[in-house]
Design a protein around this motif. Sequence first.
Motif, short mmCIF file in Angstrom:
data_model
loop_
_atom_site.label_atom_id
_atom_site.label_comp_id
_atom_site.label_asym_id
_atom_site.label_seq_id
_atom_site.Cartn_x
_atom_site.Cartn_y
_atom_site.Cartn_z
N LEU A 71 0.60 -5.41 -12.83
CA LEU A 71 0.81 -6.77 -12.34
C LEU A 71 0.59 -7.83 -13.42
O LEU A 71 1.37 -8.77 -13.54
CB LEU A 71 -0.08 -7.02 -11.11
CG LEU A 71 0.16 -8.31 -10.36
CD1 LEU A 71 1.59 -8.35 -9.79
CD2 LEU A 71 -0.85 -8.44 -9.21
N LEU A 114 -10.33 -12.60 1.25
CA LEU A 114 -9.56 -11.34 1.20
C LEU A 114 -10.36 -10.16 1.73
O LEU A 114 -9.79 -9.23 2.31
CB LEU A 114 -9.13 -11.07 -0.26
CG LEU A 114 -8.33 -9.81 -0.52
CD1 LEU A 114 -7.01 -9.87 0.27
CD2 LEU A 114 -8.09 -9.63 -1.99
N SER A 120 -3.26 -6.23 -5.58
CA SER A 120 -3.92 -7.06 -6.58
C SER A 120 -4.55 -6.24 -7.68
O SER A 120 -4.74 -6.73 -8.80
CB SER A 120 -4.98 -7.94 -5.90
OG SER A 120 -6.01 -7.11 -5.38
N LEU A 121 -4.87 -4.97 -7.41
CA LEU A 121 -5.50 -4.09 -8.42
C LEU A 121 -4.47 -3.31 -9.20
O LEU A 121 -4.82 -2.44 -9.99
CB LEU A 121 -6.47 -3.14 -7.73
CG LEU A 121 -7.68 -3.79 -7.06
CD1 LEU A 121 -8.55 -2.74 -6.38
CD2 LEU A 121 -8.51 -4.58 -8.07
N ASN A 122 -3.18 -3.53 -9.07
CA ASN A 122 -2.14 -2.79 -9.78
C ASN A 122 -2.23 -3.16 -11.27
O ASN A 122 -2.16 -4.35 -11.63
CB ASN A 122 -0.77 -3.18 -9.22
CG ASN A 122 0.35 -2.33 -9.84
OD1 ASN A 122 0.13 -1.48 -10.69
ND2 ASN A 122 1.57 -2.61 -9.40
N ARG A 174 -3.03 -5.54 0.61
CA ARG A 174 -3.06 -6.68 -0.29
C ARG A 174 -4.06 -6.46 -1.41
O ARG A 174 -3.82 -6.80 -2.58
CB ARG A 174 -3.41 -7.95 0.50
CG ARG A 174 -2.27 -8.44 1.38
CD ARG A 174 -2.55 -9.86 1.86
NE ARG A 174 -3.73 -9.97 2.68
CZ ARG A 174 -3.75 -9.80 4.00
NH1 ARG A 174 -2.64 -9.56 4.66
NH2 ARG A 174 -4.89 -9.91 4.65
N LEU A 175 -5.20 -5.81 -1.09
CA LEU A 175 -6.20 -5.50 -2.12
C LEU A 175 -5.66 -4.49 -3.12
O LEU A 175 -5.83 -4.63 -4.34
CB LEU A 175 -7.48 -4.98 -1.45
CG LEU A 175 -8.59 -4.54 -2.42
CD1 LEU A 175 -9.04 -5.74 -3.28
CD2 LEU A 175 -9.79 -3.97 -1.64
#
Length: 499
Positions: free
Chosen positions: A420, A496, A415-417, A411-412
């Motif tokens: 996105l 998270l 979120s750093l893509n 999940r981390l």
Amino acid sequence: MSPEYESAYDPSGRLLAEDAPGDNAPPLSVSELSARLKRTVEDRFGHVKLRGEISGFKRAASGHVYLALKDESAVIDGVMWKGGAGRLAFSPADGIEVIATGKLTTYPGRSKYQIVIERMELAGEGALMQLLEKLKQKLAAEGLFAAERKQPLPFLPKVIGVVTSPTGAVIRDILHRLADRCPTHVLVWPVLVQGEGAAAQIANAVRGFDAMPANGPVPRPDLVIVARGGGSIEDLWSFNEEIVVRAVANCSIPIISAVGHETDTTLCDFAADVRAPTPTAAAEIAVPVRADLIALLTEQGLRAQRAVRRNAAQARERLDTQVRLLPAPDVLLAMQRQRADDLGERLGRGLRHRVTDARAELAGKAGALRPALLRQRIVREGHRLDGLRLRPELLTRRLTDATTALDRMWRLAASLNPDLPLQRGFARVMAQGRLVRSRTDAAQAGQVILTFADGPIDATVGGVEPARATDILPPAPATRPARAKPRETGVTQQDLFSS
């Protein structure tokens, strides 16, 4: 009529030839006169013998010989055709006095007379010796008689080549002498030893022996004997010919020259490696006496045996002397014997002590190996083994924890893509392969690439007045609104980064 014209027809100075009355001698042509002279000379001098000194000797490529014969006050040209020149028993040279037999003739082409020589011989022994001495000096100047060219003769040749007449007494004397002294394999090359063509045959025989291969069907001679019996200088002249001397001098096989008797000397003797006074003496020089060799070998064998026995006797005497100086064996071995006895006794005692110690150690170890003690240890180790066994619930718990941690990490990462934010309407600005982070960088680049969620597009910076920040951004609120309290839904948001 003028006086000049009248003198032209004067009978004493006629311009045209006329037959005089009573003149019966018609004029002859030059060819007719030359032919009459030729017939007259040949008829008058059809067979003559001239004695004179050779001058201007020349042998043409056709084989004909041209020369001149002279004495103190006159000279006459001569010619000898190829057939007669090939039969000469000597090699003519300038300065040699000869007797030429032939006939006189004329040569119309040059208005001269000459002698056609049919036979030519040396004018006495003096001329022959003069020719011999002249040829000797010539060949000596070339080094054919030098001592450094001489080869040593083999001590015991296996094959001997003999160049001589096969029908004369010379070959029989050589074979008989070789059989008496030391039987040897002999190869005879038959040749003429005097007369026409003898020199060429002798030279060819010597060169033939030299050209034989070492491992051919006919064994190559280790030594060559050129032999002939005695005779006059004319009989031995073939061995003075230049062709023979050069063949002998250039032969790689050692050569013995045995020409004539002891007082006879030819140029072949000077060119050969060894000169023998007679053919029989040549056979004696060629091989040693077989009986003498056997006696010499026997004597050498006896001397060798005596030397061996003498050396053995001397060695035995030296050994006896050394033995007398050595001490007795008992004296030499006394200390070693005593030490061996001492070590033997110590070894027995050491073995007994070692056995005693081993028994005591075994008894101590055996006490610790009682069955009760072993059973107690087995029970204790069993308990330890039960404590170390793996329980399934522990493994399941660790697997669940690891799966939860892996989900948090995924999940981390999502979120750093960087792509996105593009899904929310943002665009990524690139220029020359680098990310544009400011307005100044975009203005300097000029051309940029805008990447949206559905793909990239090229764009140009400039050309339009840039909008002010106040026109783009919404007006800021006068007062900062109060932060709304979160609704209580009964569910708390999970951290998270918490485990």
